[in-house]
Design an enzyme around this catalytic site. Structure first.
Site, PDB file in Angstrom:
ATOM      1  N   HIS A   1       0.796  -1.238   0.000  1.00  0.00           N
ATOM      2  CA  HIS A   1       0.000   0.000   0.000  1.00  0.00           C
ATOM      3  C   HIS A   1       0.825   1.282   0.000  1.00  0.00           C
ATOM      4  CE1 HIS A   1       1.035   0.217   4.242  1.00  0.00           C
ATOM      5  NE2 HIS A   1       0.609   1.459   4.222  1.00  0.00           N
TER       6      HIS A   1
HETATM    7  C1  UD1 Z   1      -1.838   6.096   5.346  1.00  0.00           C
HETATM    8  C2  UD1 Z   1      -0.528   6.559   5.992  1.00  0.00           C
HETATM    9  C3  UD1 Z   1       0.454   5.394   6.044  1.00  0.00           C
HETATM   10  C4  UD1 Z   1      -0.167   4.179   6.706  1.00  0.00           C
HETATM   11  C5  UD1 Z   1      -1.469   3.843   5.990  1.00  0.00           C
HETATM   12  C6  UD1 Z   1      -2.162   2.653   6.600  1.00  0.00           C
HETATM   13  C7  UD1 Z   1      -0.056   8.937   5.543  1.00  0.00           C
HETATM   14  C8  UD1 Z   1       0.827   9.888   4.819  1.00  0.00           C
HETATM   15  N1  UD1 Z   1       0.108   7.630   5.237  1.00  0.00           N
HETATM   16  O1  UD1 Z   1      -1.529   5.746   4.005  1.00  0.00           O
HETATM   17  O2  UD1 Z   1       1.586   5.787   6.805  1.00  0.00           O
HETATM   18  O3  UD1 Z   1       0.730   3.100   6.622  1.00  0.00           O
HETATM   19  O4  UD1 Z   1      -2.329   4.978   6.052  1.00  0.00           O
HETATM   20  O5  UD1 Z   1      -3.132   2.142   5.717  1.00  0.00           O
HETATM   21  O6  UD1 Z   1      -0.836   9.352   6.360  1.00  0.00           O
HETATM   22  N2  UD1 Z   1      -8.692   5.463   0.386  1.00  0.00           N
HETATM   23  C9  UD1 Z   1      -9.956   4.956   0.232  1.00  0.00           C
HETATM   24  N3  UD1 Z   1     -10.683   4.669   1.363  1.00  0.00           N
HETATM   25  C10 UD1 Z   1     -10.202   4.875   2.608  1.00  0.00           C
HETATM   26  C11 UD1 Z   1      -8.919   5.414   2.745  1.00  0.00           C
HETATM   27  C12 UD1 Z   1      -8.158   5.709   1.643  1.00  0.00           C
HETATM   28  O7  UD1 Z   1     -10.432   4.746  -0.879  1.00  0.00           O
HETATM   29  O8  UD1 Z   1     -10.913   4.569   3.580  1.00  0.00           O
HETATM   30  C13 UD1 Z   1      -7.872   5.725  -0.818  1.00  0.00           C
HETATM   31  C14 UD1 Z   1      -8.005   7.123  -1.350  1.00  0.00           C
HETATM   32  O9  UD1 Z   1      -7.965   7.070  -2.721  1.00  0.00           O
HETATM   33  C15 UD1 Z   1      -6.762   7.800  -0.825  1.00  0.00           C
HETATM   34  C16 UD1 Z   1      -5.736   6.654  -0.837  1.00  0.00           C
HETATM   35  O10 UD1 Z   1      -6.513   5.495  -0.527  1.00  0.00           O
HETATM   36  O11 UD1 Z   1      -6.380   8.883  -1.595  1.00  0.00           O
HETATM   37  C17 UD1 Z   1      -4.640   6.796   0.152  1.00  0.00           C
HETATM   38  O12 UD1 Z   1      -5.178   6.981   1.468  1.00  0.00           O
HETATM   39  P1  UD1 Z   1      -4.401   7.865   2.562  1.00  0.00           P
HETATM   40  O13 UD1 Z   1      -5.107   7.819   3.846  1.00  0.00           O
HETATM   41  O14 UD1 Z   1      -4.101   9.204   1.993  1.00  0.00           O
HETATM   42  O15 UD1 Z   1      -3.016   7.139   2.704  1.00  0.00           O
HETATM   43  P2  UD1 Z   1      -2.679   5.603   2.916  1.00  0.00           P
HETATM   44  O16 UD1 Z   1      -2.047   5.144   1.666  1.00  0.00           O
HETATM   45  O17 UD1 Z   1      -3.801   4.777   3.453  1.00  0.00           O
END
Ligand code: UD1
Length: 363
Positions: free
Chosen positions: A207
């Site tokens: 991820h």
């Molecule tokens: C975040 C943390 C990372 C952690 C991870 C655990 C930061 C910078 N990174 O990364 O350190 O290891 O969480 O999972 O804070 N999305 C969905 N549904 C959700 C959440 C996210 O569709 O419920 C998608 C969205 O398109 C979003 C992307 O996933 O833009 C990334 O989500 P985000 O929370 O920004 O970062 P993670 O990659 O989950």
């Protein structure tokens, strides 16, 4: 009664916060107000963790959701400040290294509220990772720094942070022990996922932005999993970010043969961490859970914050851009007869209690 505000937003933080919340519920002299920023919002990324891990409903759900780093962190900062103005806690508790961690610490420090950072001092020394920036800044704002490992203590010392640095073990180990009795039965899972008992199993998660957002790297990782799937059962629960990138880059054909699932509940994840012969991951938490459950791990990153898992033989790093490196590392871990040394610095499952004792005495 001392009041703390705990700020969570992402999946790994729900896991860690569950242990502290559970321990606080047994104490008369400290009260917790739980705030969910909404960084993770899908039911499979959020709600299921609250119900499985018996975390109380947050007092505040800020519903910030996904956005660019600046926009997401900025919106959180604005909303969290309002909560802190209203609640006026003695201390704000933040976990790990996500944008929710940074926003929580920044909101608190500007209001002269003490900050307790749980999982302080970790460093990858890779400043291209958003998490590295988040954790460095949070550590330098924090009043109490709870470290899970000796390496973390040393990192803080090098940066001149020595006051209120507490070695307390790893709160995730508390959760790992608590979860033991709740893991689904083997027969049930073998049936649910039609697992072939004759075949070795690889449990994989991907991820991290640096692995998913670069087409070449994501292609190399999925190609490795596809090759491994020719002779092993490869289970891959797919994070929403990874799912979107596979689609954007048109890599769907590389999934053939791999057992793709939606993001898994905590207990099903623990089942596979125990059941698998090897874990392949870029998650920080899963590297340690691999150790807790004594399953060899291959970390698809060029560095790790959990250096002791590597130096003591539990974990090997594989270059994410190299399909061959990943396959070779998995085969080596699968067949390695190497002795693995204990990592007792992760504590004995009473980290949450130790943290609360410090907070009750100090804040
Ligand atoms: C975040 C943390 C990372 C952690 C991870 C655990 C930061 C910078 N990174 O990364 O350190 O290891 O969480 O999972 O804070 N999305 C969905 N549904 C959700 C959440 C996210 O569709 O419920 C998608 C969205 O398109 C979003 C992307 O996933 O833009 C990334 O989500 P985000 O929370 O920004 O970062 P993670 O990659 O989950």
């Amino acid at each position: 009664m001392k009041k703390i505000v705990t700020i969570v937003g992402a999946r790994p933080q729900f896991i860690k916060a569950s242990a502290l919340s559970r321990a606080i519920r047994n104490k008369a002299d400290i009260q917790e107000v739980l705030v969910h920023t909404g960084q993770h919002y899908d039911a499979s990324m959020s709600d299921v963790f609250f119900s499985d891990l018996e975390i109380p409903k947050p007092a505040y759900s800020l519903n910030i959701g996904s956005a660019s780093h600046g926009e997401q962190t900025g919106k959180m900062l604005e909303a969290l400040e309002k909560v802190l103005v209203k609640e006026r806690p003695a201390c704000v508790v933040v976990y790990g290294d996500t944008n929710s961690t940074l926003a929580g610490a920044l909101a608190a420090v500007k209001m002269h509220i003490q900050i307790a950072h749980i999982e302080a001092g970790l460093r990858s020394f890779n400043r291209a990772m958003p998490e590295e920036i988040n954790r460095i800044l949070t550590d330098h704002m924090s009043s109490y720094l709870f470290c899970s490992t000796n390496a973390a203590l040393k990192n803080l010392q090098i940066e001149g942070i020595t006051k209120n640095v507490i070695a307390c073990g790893d709160i995730m180990y508390d959760v790992a022990l608590w979860a033991q009795k709740k893991v689904p039965a083997s027969d049930e899972m073998i049936q649910k996922y039609t697992l072939n008992k004759e075949q070795k199993t690889v449990f994989a998660t991907v991820h991290r932005a640096e692995n998913t957002d670069n087409e070449k790297v994501l292609r190399a990782i999925l190609s490795a999993l596809q090759i491994l799937a020719q002779s092993h059962t490869v289970i891959l629960p797919v994070h929403p970010r990874t799912k979107a990138k596979i689609k954007d880059f048109g890599l769907e054909s590389l999934l053939q043969g791999i057992r793709i699932t939606e993001p898994m509940s905590f207990f099903e994840t623990v089942f596979f961490e125990q059941y698998a012969n090897v874990i392949v991951t870029d998650s920080g938490g899963i590297q340690k859970e691999a150790y807790f459950h004594k399953t060899p791990c291959v970390t698809i990153r060029t560095e790790t914050e959990w250096v002791e898992t590597v130096t003591r033989g539990w974990n090997v790093l594989a270059k994410p851009a190299s399909t061959q490196d990943i396959c070779t590392a998995v085969h080596a871990q699968m067949h390695s007869a190497k002795t693995r040394e204990d990592i007792s610095e992760y504590g004995n499952g009473t980290t949450a209690e130790a943290i609360i004792d410090v907070l009750i005495k100090s804040i």
